[in-house]
Design a protein around this motif. Structure first.
Motif, PDB file in Angstrom:
ATOM      1  N   PRO A 291     -43.199 -16.430  29.123  1.00 14.40           N
ATOM      2  CA  PRO A 291     -41.904 -15.959  29.650  1.00 14.40           C
ATOM      3  C   PRO A 291     -40.811 -17.013  29.575  1.00 14.40           C
ATOM      4  O   PRO A 291     -39.654 -16.685  29.301  1.00 14.40           O
ATOM      5  CB  PRO A 291     -42.225 -15.593  31.102  1.00 14.40           C
ATOM      6  N   TYR A 292     -41.160 -18.271  29.805  1.00 14.17           N
ATOM      7  CA  TYR A 292     -40.148 -19.329  29.797  1.00 14.17           C
ATOM      8  C   TYR A 292     -39.645 -19.605  28.379  1.00 14.17           C
ATOM      9  O   TYR A 292     -38.448 -19.829  28.178  1.00 14.17           O
ATOM     10  CB  TYR A 292     -40.725 -20.609  30.408  1.00 14.17           C
ATOM     11  N   VAL A 293     -40.543 -19.582  27.415  1.00 11.28           N
ATOM     12  CA  VAL A 293     -40.140 -19.815  26.031  1.00 11.28           C
ATOM     13  C   VAL A 293     -39.288 -18.659  25.510  1.00 11.28           C
ATOM     14  O   VAL A 293     -38.289 -18.872  24.819  1.00 11.28           O
ATOM     15  CB  VAL A 293     -41.374 -20.040  25.142  1.00 11.28           C
ATOM     16  N   ILE A 294     -39.670 -17.437  25.839  1.00 14.72           N
ATOM     17  CA  ILE A 294     -38.888 -16.269  25.412  1.00 14.72           C
ATOM     18  C   ILE A 294     -37.479 -16.338  25.994  1.00 14.72           C
ATOM     19  O   ILE A 294     -36.484 -16.139  25.284  1.00 14.72           O
ATOM     20  CB  ILE A 294     -39.584 -14.964  25.840  1.00 14.72           C
ATOM     21  N   HIS A 295     -37.383 -16.630  27.285  1.00 11.74           N
ATOM     22  CA  HIS A 295     -36.064 -16.709  27.931  1.00 11.74           C
ATOM     23  C   HIS A 295     -35.230 -17.831  27.336  1.00 11.74           C
ATOM     24  O   HIS A 295     -34.026 -17.647  27.068  1.00 11.74           O
ATOM     25  CB  HIS A 295     -36.231 -16.928  29.436  1.00 11.74           C
ATOM     26  N   ALA A 296     -35.851 -18.981  27.101  1.00 12.22           N
ATOM     27  CA  ALA A 296     -35.121 -20.115  26.528  1.00 12.22           C
ATOM     28  C   ALA A 296     -34.612 -19.777  25.134  1.00 12.22           C
ATOM     29  O   ALA A 296     -33.479 -20.132  24.772  1.00 12.22           O
ATOM     30  CB  ALA A 296     -36.027 -21.341  26.481  1.00 12.22           C
ATOM     31  N   SER A 297     -35.419 -19.086  24.350  1.00 13.20           N
ATOM     32  CA  SER A 297     -35.009 -18.711  23.000  1.00 13.20           C
ATOM     33  C   SER A 297     -33.857 -17.709  23.042  1.00 13.20           C
ATOM     34  O   SER A 297     -32.907 -17.798  22.247  1.00 13.20           O
ATOM     35  CB  SER A 297     -36.205 -18.112  22.242  1.00 13.20           C
ATOM     36  N   GLU A 298     -33.925 -16.763  23.974  1.00  9.03           N
ATOM     37  CA  GLU A 298     -32.837 -15.791  24.118  1.00  9.03           C
ATOM     38  C   GLU A 298     -31.529 -16.488  24.478  1.00  9.03           C
ATOM     39  O   GLU A 298     -30.465 -16.155  23.930  1.00  9.03           O
ATOM     40  CB  GLU A 298     -33.211 -14.766  25.191  1.00  9.03           C
ATOM     41  N   GLN A 299     -31.597 -17.434  25.401  1.00 11.96           N
ATOM     42  CA  GLN A 299     -30.397 -18.160  25.803  1.00 11.96           C
ATOM     43  C   GLN A 299     -29.854 -19.015  24.659  1.00 11.96           C
ATOM     44  O   GLN A 299     -28.636 -19.126  24.474  1.00 11.96           O
ATOM     45  CB  GLN A 299     -30.701 -19.037  27.018  1.00 11.96           C
ATOM     46  N   LEU A 300     -30.751 -19.612  23.897  1.00 14.91           N
ATOM     47  CA  LEU A 300     -30.355 -20.426  22.752  1.00 14.91           C
ATOM     48  C   LEU A 300     -29.566 -19.606  21.746  1.00 14.91           C
ATOM     49  O   LEU A 300     -28.455 -19.986  21.339  1.00 14.91           O
ATOM     50  CB  LEU A 300     -31.606 -21.013  22.092  1.00 14.91           C
ATOM     51  N   PHE A 301     -30.096 -18.467  21.335  1.00 13.79           N
ATOM     52  CA  PHE A 301     -29.421 -17.679  20.308  1.00 13.79           C
ATOM     53  C   PHE A 301     -28.185 -16.969  20.837  1.00 13.79           C
ATOM     54  O   PHE A 301     -27.260 -16.693  20.073  1.00 13.79           O
ATOM     55  CB  PHE A 301     -30.398 -16.697  19.658  1.00 13.79           C
ATOM     56  N   SER A 302     -28.163 -16.705  22.137  1.00  9.50           N
ATOM     57  CA  SER A 302     -26.933 -16.163  22.734  1.00  9.50           C
ATOM     58  C   SER A 302     -25.810 -17.183  22.606  1.00  9.50           C
ATOM     59  O   SER A 302     -24.670 -16.839  22.234  1.00  9.50           O
ATOM     60  CB  SER A 302     -27.179 -15.816  24.206  1.00  9.50           C
ATOM     61  N   LEU A 303     -26.126 -18.439  22.873  1.00 12.33           N
ATOM     62  CA  LEU A 303     -25.129 -19.502  22.757  1.00 12.33           C
ATOM     63  C   LEU A 303     -24.686 -19.683  21.304  1.00 12.33           C
ATOM     64  O   LEU A 303     -23.481 -19.761  21.015  1.00 12.33           O
ATOM     65  CB  LEU A 303     -25.713 -20.810  23.296  1.00 12.33           C
ATOM     66  N   ILE A 304     -25.649 -19.744  20.393  1.00 12.86           N
ATOM     67  CA  ILE A 304     -25.338 -19.943  18.970  1.00 12.86           C
ATOM     68  C   ILE A 304     -24.497 -18.795  18.434  1.00 12.86           C
ATOM     69  O   ILE A 304     -23.490 -19.006  17.729  1.00 12.86           O
ATOM     70  CB  ILE A 304     -26.633 -20.095  18.147  1.00 12.86           C
ATOM     71  N   ASN A 305     -24.866 -17.558  18.772  1.00 12.56           N
ATOM     72  CA  ASN A 305     -24.130 -16.399  18.259  1.00 12.56           C
ATOM     73  C   ASN A 305     -22.710 -16.328  18.801  1.00 12.56           C
ATOM     74  O   ASN A 305     -21.790 -15.873  18.108  1.00 12.56           O
ATOM     75  CB  ASN A 305     -24.877 -15.106  18.610  1.00 12.56           C
ATOM     76  N   GLN A 306     -22.529 -16.787  20.044  1.00 11.26           N
ATOM     77  CA  GLN A 306     -21.186 -16.797  20.625  1.00 11.26           C
ATOM     78  C   GLN A 306     -20.305 -17.860  19.978  1.00 11.26           C
ATOM     79  O   GLN A 306     -19.139 -17.612  19.649  1.00 11.26           O
ATOM     80  CB  GLN A 306     -21.278 -17.060  22.136  1.00 11.26           C
TER      81      GLN A 306
END
Length: 246
Positions: free
Chosen positions: A35-50
């Motif tokens: 769960p922690y890795v999935i959440h971290a990856s989601e936050q990472l790509f949200s930042l990159i895409n923005q």
């Protein structure tokens, strides 16, 4: 309906020899890592895409394809999860036409974001209490293929040190970290008992390095789906069974 908890089970395949230190795998052994890795990856790509809108053309699978392509060009990246993720982000941003400065800054920002969320938890108090009890008799260390911040999650209080791969040190099941641990502890490999959930990385890796091993297999009643290349010294389905070693 009453929830049926699994019965505590321990199987001994080989007699343990005297040992003075216990090493622990971290991810999926001391806590549920996914769960922690999935959440971290989601936050990472949200930042990159923005910050870099062109990257929205790629989904997660395409980023992973790039990372695996980089492994072929730079095999050492396969033994350093942080360096591999940075290289993936940097190369991906260059692919989408961003400048070297933008790509470097974006990759660094992405890594900062990922590392923050990846270690944004603390190990369960019951696990820390278990480790504290074991530490009264044995030297405790961590040997992990991951990049969690052990201080943030609370393990620095109960472990002497934690080894991570990278900078020429290979991931488990390679013997690198097991051998390094024994040198730092000033013990023979046979005096180190390694505890982990993965049959290859933890159990085969430890035994090939000359260490003893405990396989944490919560599904032992149904048998584990992963191939088991070698037998551990002991198989358990609950961490607290380690207290029987005291």
């Amino acid at each position: 309906m009453t929830l049926q908890l699994p019965k505590a089970s321990m199987i001994q395949y080989q007699r343990l020899q005297p040992f003075s230190a216990i090493s622990f795998d971290l991810d999926d052994t001391l806590y549920n890592n996914l769960p922690y890795v999935i959440h971290a990856s989601e936050q990472l790509f949200s930042l990159i895409n923005q910050a870099y809108p062109a990257t929205t053309a790629w989904d997660t699978a395409q980023w992973q394809q790039l990372k695996h392509a980089l492994f072929k060009l730079h095999p050492e990246l396969a033994h350093d999860t942080s360096a591999a993720r940075y290289a993936m982000l940097h190369q991906g941003l260059l692919h989408f036409g961003y400048s070297e400065t933008e790509a470097s800054q974006g990759a660094q920002d992405g890594m900062t974001c990922f590392h923050h969320h990846r270690s944004d938890f603390t190990v369960d108090e019951s696990v820390l209490e278990l480790l504290e009890r074991l530490s009264q008799r044995y030297q405790l260390i961590g040997i992990t293929n991951g990049n969690v911040d052990t201080q943030r999650i609370g393990l620095d209080k109960v472990m002497q040190f934690v080894l991570h791969p990278g900078h020429g040190v290979k991931m488990k099941p390679a013997a690198d970290m097991f051998s390094l641990a024994c040198r730092q502890l000033d013990i023979k490999p046979s005096a180190l008992l390694h505890v982990g959930d993965h049959p290859l990385s933890d159990i085969a890796g430890a035994k090939m390095a000359g260490c003893q091993s405990v396989w944490l297999n919560p599904c032992m009643q149904q048998r584990h789906k992963k191939a088991q290349p070698v037998l551990p010294h002991i198989e358990i389905n609950q961490l607290d069974l380690l207290l029987q070693l005291l």
